[in-house]
Scaffold this active site. Structure first.
Site, PDB file in Angstrom:
ATOM      1  N   HIS A 170       0.885  -1.181   0.000  1.00 48.55           N
ATOM      2  CA  HIS A 170       0.000   0.000   0.000  1.00 48.55           C
ATOM      3  C   HIS A 170       0.910   1.215   0.000  1.00 48.55           C
ATOM      4  O   HIS A 170       1.593   1.495   0.988  1.00 48.55           O
ATOM      5  CB  HIS A 170      -0.882  -0.062   1.249  1.00 48.55           C
ATOM      6  CG  HIS A 170      -2.079   0.818   1.191  1.00 48.55           C
ATOM      7  ND1 HIS A 170      -3.113   0.614   0.295  1.00 48.55           N
ATOM      8  CD2 HIS A 170      -2.429   1.902   1.923  1.00 48.55           C
ATOM      9  CE1 HIS A 170      -4.043   1.530   0.483  1.00 48.55           C
ATOM     10  NE2 HIS A 170      -3.647   2.337   1.463  1.00 48.55           N
ATOM     11  N   LYS A 201     -10.159   6.545  -3.413  1.00 48.55           N
ATOM     12  CA  LYS A 201      -9.174   7.568  -3.040  1.00 48.55           C
ATOM     13  C   LYS A 201      -7.834   7.109  -3.597  1.00 48.55           C
ATOM     14  O   LYS A 201      -7.445   5.956  -3.406  1.00 48.55           O
ATOM     15  CB  LYS A 201      -9.182   7.665  -1.514  1.00 48.55           C
ATOM     16  CG  LYS A 201      -8.028   8.372  -0.877  1.00 48.55           C
ATOM     17  CD  LYS A 201      -8.421   8.773   0.539  1.00 48.55           C
ATOM     18  CE  LYS A 201      -7.273   8.666   1.500  1.00 48.55           C
ATOM     19  NZ  LYS A 201      -7.594   9.185   2.836  1.00 48.55           N
ATOM     20  N   LYS A 251      -3.757   7.527  -3.770  1.00 49.33           N
ATOM     21  CA  LYS A 251      -2.638   8.041  -2.995  1.00 49.33           C
ATOM     22  C   LYS A 251      -1.597   8.584  -3.960  1.00 49.33           C
ATOM     23  O   LYS A 251      -1.033   7.816  -4.763  1.00 49.33           O
ATOM     24  CB  LYS A 251      -2.032   6.909  -2.170  1.00 49.33           C
ATOM     25  CG  LYS A 251      -2.924   6.483  -1.025  1.00 49.33           C
ATOM     26  CD  LYS A 251      -3.028   7.597  -0.021  1.00 49.33           C
ATOM     27  CE  LYS A 251      -3.479   7.118   1.325  1.00 49.33           C
ATOM     28  NZ  LYS A 251      -3.571   8.211   2.303  1.00 49.33           N
ATOM     29  N   ASP A 255      -5.434  11.758  -2.178  1.00 48.35           N
ATOM     30  CA  ASP A 255      -4.795  12.117  -0.919  1.00 48.35           C
ATOM     31  C   ASP A 255      -3.316  12.320  -1.217  1.00 48.35           C
ATOM     32  O   ASP A 255      -2.625  11.381  -1.623  1.00 48.35           O
ATOM     33  CB  ASP A 255      -4.991  11.002   0.108  1.00 48.35           C
ATOM     34  CG  ASP A 255      -4.503  11.408   1.494  1.00 48.35           C
ATOM     35  OD1 ASP A 255      -3.945  12.515   1.638  1.00 48.35           O
ATOM     36  OD2 ASP A 255      -4.692  10.613   2.438  1.00 48.35           O
ATOM     37  N   GLU A 314      -7.217  15.833  -0.662  1.00 48.16           N
ATOM     38  CA  GLU A 314      -6.892  15.705   0.767  1.00 48.16           C
ATOM     39  C   GLU A 314      -5.442  16.105   1.023  1.00 48.16           C
ATOM     40  O   GLU A 314      -4.529  15.617   0.357  1.00 48.16           O
ATOM     41  CB  GLU A 314      -7.143  14.244   1.174  1.00 48.16           C
ATOM     42  CG  GLU A 314      -6.851  13.935   2.620  1.00 48.16           C
ATOM     43  CD  GLU A 314      -7.303  12.510   2.994  1.00 48.16           C
ATOM     44  OE1 GLU A 314      -8.118  11.909   2.253  1.00 48.16           O
ATOM     45  OE2 GLU A 314      -6.836  12.002   4.021  1.00 48.16           O
ATOM     46  N   ASP A 358      -6.384  16.638   6.738  1.00 47.97           N
ATOM     47  CA  ASP A 358      -6.176  15.359   7.430  1.00 47.97           C
ATOM     48  C   ASP A 358      -5.010  15.507   8.410  1.00 47.97           C
ATOM     49  O   ASP A 358      -5.229  15.733   9.601  1.00 47.97           O
ATOM     50  CB  ASP A 358      -5.930  14.231   6.414  1.00 47.97           C
ATOM     51  CG  ASP A 358      -5.729  12.886   7.104  1.00 47.97           C
ATOM     52  OD1 ASP A 358      -5.975  12.800   8.322  1.00 47.97           O
ATOM     53  OD2 ASP A 358      -5.317  11.911   6.440  1.00 47.97           O
ATOM     54  N   LYS A 378     -10.628  11.423  12.605  1.00 51.09           N
ATOM     55  CA  LYS A 378      -9.917  10.190  12.966  1.00 51.09           C
ATOM     56  C   LYS A 378      -9.867  10.085  14.479  1.00 51.09           C
ATOM     57  O   LYS A 378      -9.351  11.001  15.133  1.00 51.09           O
ATOM     58  CB  LYS A 378      -8.495  10.201  12.384  1.00 51.09           C
ATOM     59  CG  LYS A 378      -8.483  10.145  10.865  1.00 51.09           C
ATOM     60  CD  LYS A 378      -7.094   9.990  10.296  1.00 51.09           C
ATOM     61  CE  LYS A 378      -7.169   9.819   8.781  1.00 51.09           C
ATOM     62  NZ  LYS A 378      -5.845   9.742   8.149  1.00 51.09           N
ATOM     63  N   GLU A 382     -13.906   6.104   5.027  1.00 55.28           N
ATOM     64  CA  GLU A 382     -12.913   5.213   4.402  1.00 55.28           C
ATOM     65  C   GLU A 382     -12.534   4.121   5.411  1.00 55.28           C
ATOM     66  O   GLU A 382     -11.366   3.774   5.546  1.00 55.28           O
ATOM     67  CB  GLU A 382     -11.689   6.015   3.958  1.00 55.28           C
ATOM     68  CG  GLU A 382     -11.034   6.784   5.087  1.00 55.28           C
ATOM     69  CD  GLU A 382      -9.789   7.547   4.683  1.00 55.28           C
ATOM     70  OE1 GLU A 382      -9.549   7.734   3.493  1.00 55.28           O
ATOM     71  OE2 GLU A 382      -9.057   7.959   5.594  1.00 55.28           O
TER      72      GLU A 382
HETATM   73  C1  MUC Z   1      -4.553   8.869   5.242  1.00 58.07           C
HETATM   74  O1  MUC Z   1      -3.676   9.684   5.107  1.00 58.07           O
HETATM   75  O2  MUC Z   1      -5.691   9.238   5.029  1.00 58.07           O
HETATM   76  C2  MUC Z   1      -6.278   6.343   4.932  1.00 58.07           C
HETATM   77  C3  MUC Z   1      -6.556   5.554   3.873  1.00 58.07           C
HETATM   78  C4  MUC Z   1      -5.333   5.170   3.331  1.00 58.07           C
HETATM   79  O3  MUC Z   1      -5.129   4.470   2.358  1.00 58.07           O
HETATM   80  O4  MUC Z   1      -4.333   5.739   4.043  1.00 58.07           O
HETATM   81  C5  MUC Z   1      -4.873   6.356   5.155  1.00 58.07           C
HETATM   82  C6  MUC Z   1      -4.210   7.499   5.733  1.00 58.07           C
HETATM   83 MG    MG Z   2      -5.030  11.280   4.482  1.00 59.95          MG
END
Ligand code: MUC
Ligand code: MG
Length: 373
Positions: free
Chosen positions: A22, A167, A169, A198, A224, A249, A273, A327
């Site tokens: 991941h 989402k 990354k 994000d 994000e 976040d 969170k 999420e």
């Molecule tokens: C984050 O930064 O949001 C949440 C879902 C994911 O894949 O990583 C996290 C952390």
């Molecule tokens: Mg995040």
């Protein structure tokens, strides 16, 4: 009735494999490490909690090892011998002796709530005032690092009706490469899915200006944490100029951070969170600040396992508005479980148990197998 006391608090570090690497801007996860808390009370009730972060110390100020050490040496001794039913008093004691440490406090608050719910025969959501929704829609994070693989993964999630919010990354690769990746995925999924990104603070403001514009123009629904949590001025400027809404976040490391972001107008959505606010009760204070300020809400995760995920879910189902959904997919990223019955995901939703406490039972054998010795 004689007082019920907290008798002991045990912490266990548990390493669980992930279904695939991941990839986040600051770290690539090959496994997830959970800190599991077992809080035993004089009436024989045990509350369970979880304090989990991402990538050792690469995401936040607490690591699994520091969480365990700080609970064992500083926080647990403050709670043992105290009234197990008075969660306000217990959390006040912790806040008095420990600054920050919201991850550690979140697991302890969850365990206290779980124990109290089991004792009273009520789900944690009912202890928090009662649920106003049954399930929670759950986003999936596409983070394999490969565009074609991400598209295939999204198609599969749509087919099995598990997720229709994705989402991505980004932030680790050069800007143009990341933008190409996101736009290709949005093109492939079209109106069938909500696509969000994000950046995990991966850009500076100069890159974020272009990044946010291109993403907004290409139908990305939400951006994000595009830049560093430290750059407040930049966050305010991006929040004013970006077509796609900006979500905070990493900028929220406490309830007080949430207040100051709201006061400055630095985001139009908050990621909630439990780990970053100090527990399921604490996160609702951030939600109230957001609601009063007209800031929309999103139920975030630190990729916790079943315990942390349901501790979050019990808080999120009490919220009036959860415009951007959640999420809470952490358990789905793991190949193994340490509870007897895994959380149920069906028809794009996570079901939130109506059984007492968090609604989970530890699988002693699995826990012993995966716990670090
Ligand atoms: C984050 O930064 O949001 C949440 C879902 C994911 O894949 O990583 C996290 C952390
Ligand atoms: Mg995040």
């Amino acid at each position: 009735m004689s007082q019920i006391l907290i008798e002991s608090i045990q912490t266990l570090i548990v390493d669980l494999p992930t279904i695939r690497p991941h990839k986040l801007a600051m770290h690539t996860m090959q496994k997830q490490t959970l800190v599991i808390i077992r809080l035993r009370c004089s009436d024989g009730v045990e509350g369970i909690g979880e304090s989990t972060t991402i990538g050792g110390l690469s995401y936040g100020n607490e690591s699994p090892e520091s969480i365990k050490a700080n609970i064992d040496s500083h926080l647990a001794p403050m709670l043992v011998g105290q009234d197990a039913s008075n969660i306000n008093a217990a959390m006040q004691r912790l806040d008095k002796i420990a600054k920050g440490n919201t991850f550690a406090k979140s697991g302890l608050e969850s365990a206290l709530l779980d124990a109290q719910g089991k004792r009273l025969g009520l789900p944690v959501s009912e202890l928090l005032g009662g649920r106003v929704r049954d399930g929670l829609e759950v986003a999936w994070t596409l983070a394999s690092g490969d565009t074609e693989r991400d598209i295939a993964e999204a198609e599969q999630m749509l087919d099995i009706r598990r997720h229709r919010i994705f989402k991505l990354k980004i932030g680790a690769n050069p800007l143009e490469q990341d933008l190409k990746h996101v736009v290709a995925i949005k093109k492939a999924l079209g109106e069938r899915a909500s696509v969000r990104v994000d950046v995990n603070q991966g850009w500076d403001e100069s890159r974020a200006i272009r990044g946010c514009r291109v993403l907004g123009e290409n139908g990305i629904d939400l951006i994000e944490q595009p830049i560093s949590r430290i750059n407040r001025g930049g966050q305010i400027r991006l929040n004013q100029s970006s077509i796609a809404p900006i979500m905070a976040d990493e900028s929220i490391e406490s309830v007080e951070d949430a207040f100051s972001l709201a006061a400055d107008g630095a985001a139009s959505i908050f990621a909630l969170k439990i780990a970053k606010n100090g527990g399921p009760r604490a996160v609702l204070r951030t939600a109230q600040i957001a609601e009063a300020a007209g800031i929309a809400l999103y139920g975030g995760t630190m990729l916790e396992g079943a315990i942390g995920t349901l501790a979050s879910a019990h808080a999120f189902v009490t919220l009036n508005k959860l415009t951007w959904h959640t999420e809470l997919f952490g358990p789905l990223l793991l190949t193994e479980e340490i509870v007897t019955e895994a959380p149920v995901y069906r028809d794009f939703q996570l079901e939130v148990p109506r059984t007492p406490g968090l609604g989970l039972t530890l699988d002693e054998e699995r826990l012993a197998f995966f716990a670090r010795t």
